[in-house]
Design a protein around this motif. Sequence first.
Motif, PDB file in Angstrom:
ATOM      1  N   ASN A  57      47.915  70.336  62.424  1.00 59.87           N
ATOM      2  CA  ASN A  57      49.312  70.398  62.874  1.00 59.87           C
ATOM      3  C   ASN A  57      49.437  70.094  64.363  1.00 59.87           C
ATOM      4  O   ASN A  57      50.519  70.230  64.936  1.00 59.87           O
ATOM      5  N   ARG A 113      54.413  75.489  56.644  1.00 62.49           N
ATOM      6  CA  ARG A 113      55.586  75.188  57.472  1.00 62.49           C
ATOM      7  C   ARG A 113      56.041  76.429  58.238  1.00 62.49           C
ATOM      8  O   ARG A 113      56.221  77.498  57.652  1.00 62.49           O
ATOM      9  N   TYR A 114      56.193  76.264  59.564  1.00 60.61           N
ATOM     10  CA  TYR A 114      56.656  77.383  60.383  1.00 60.61           C
ATOM     11  C   TYR A 114      57.733  76.980  61.385  1.00 60.61           C
ATOM     12  O   TYR A 114      58.463  77.829  61.874  1.00 60.61           O
ATOM     13  N   ASN A 116      59.185  73.405  61.076  1.00 66.89           N
ATOM     14  CA  ASN A 116      59.620  72.082  60.619  1.00 66.89           C
ATOM     15  C   ASN A 116      58.990  70.936  61.413  1.00 66.89           C
ATOM     16  O   ASN A 116      59.547  69.844  61.470  1.00 66.89           O
ATOM     17  N   GLN A 120      53.578  69.705  58.279  1.00 66.90           N
ATOM     18  CA  GLN A 120      53.712  71.084  57.831  1.00 66.90           C
ATOM     19  C   GLN A 120      54.326  71.072  56.429  1.00 66.90           C
ATOM     20  O   GLN A 120      55.188  70.244  56.126  1.00 66.90           O
ATOM     21  N   PHE A 121      53.872  71.982  55.578  1.00 70.84           N
ATOM     22  CA  PHE A 121      54.256  71.977  54.175  1.00 70.84           C
ATOM     23  C   PHE A 121      54.623  73.382  53.723  1.00 70.84           C
ATOM     24  O   PHE A 121      54.033  74.365  54.177  1.00 70.84           O
ATOM     25  N   THR A 122      55.564  73.470  52.804  1.00 68.48           N
ATOM     26  CA  THR A 122      55.783  74.729  52.094  1.00 68.48           C
ATOM     27  C   THR A 122      54.702  74.846  51.007  1.00 68.48           C
ATOM     28  O   THR A 122      54.000  73.872  50.698  1.00 68.48           O
ATOM     29  N   GLN A 125      55.461  72.333  48.349  1.00 64.60           N
ATOM     30  CA  GLN A 125      55.060  70.971  48.707  1.00 64.60           C
ATOM     31  C   GLN A 125      53.543  70.785  48.598  1.00 64.60           C
ATOM     32  O   GLN A 125      53.077  69.727  48.166  1.00 64.60           O
TER      33      GLN A 125
END
Length: 224
Positions: A57, A113-114, A116, A120-122, A125
């Motif tokens: 990231n 994701r933290y 956006n 970054q992914f949920t 995702q």
Amino acid sequence: MKILCVSDQIDPLIYSNTIKDRFSDIDLVLSAGDLPLDYLEFIVTTLNKPVLFVFGNHNLKELPYYRPSFEDRFRIHSPQEERDALTSGAIHVGSKVHKEGNLIIMGLGGSLRYNNGPNQFTNKQMNYEICKLIPRLLFNRLFHGRFLDILLTHAPPLGIHDKEDPCHRGFKAFLWFMRMFKPRYLIHGHIHLYDLQDVRTTIYHDTQVINAYSHYVIETGANP
């Protein structure tokens, strides 16, 4: 087989003129992210061994050339600029399954994701990224007798080596992946180790989870 794992920190033991003496018996290098490509290029050219990597990231300047978004395809105008970005000699395995010698390696880059930010992914995702690769894993099981040997990630699995803050929390998706596909190793970065007492390796079902922060050498024994 000896594998040099690196992530997150430019290690002076590696970025030095003694690297060939110190790591002369290394067969393969795996980078778990957050390292500049010129550092990986130094490792490739000095050790003359394959280097496989995923993006984390941070240090994402070249990410659009390896994993372009729809908007990136319009922003990248210069073919020379793209060629320059892709000539590090390292092999990007993010969201791919790659066979290196007798090893089957799958890469999943990025973090949970933290804010956006890019890469970054949920969890949903990341589940999708995994599902896209399942046909190749099934092919491996059929023709090679196993799904894969190593899962190379940037983020750790949820509850294994991760932290409570949103930035450093792990992916739940990696837990079911390990239970289902049984990689021999999951090698990750993202979690910095500042204390020699910090836990670096953990066994989860059939998988050894390893934090590659700075550098770590694993010896796989006989090739699969």
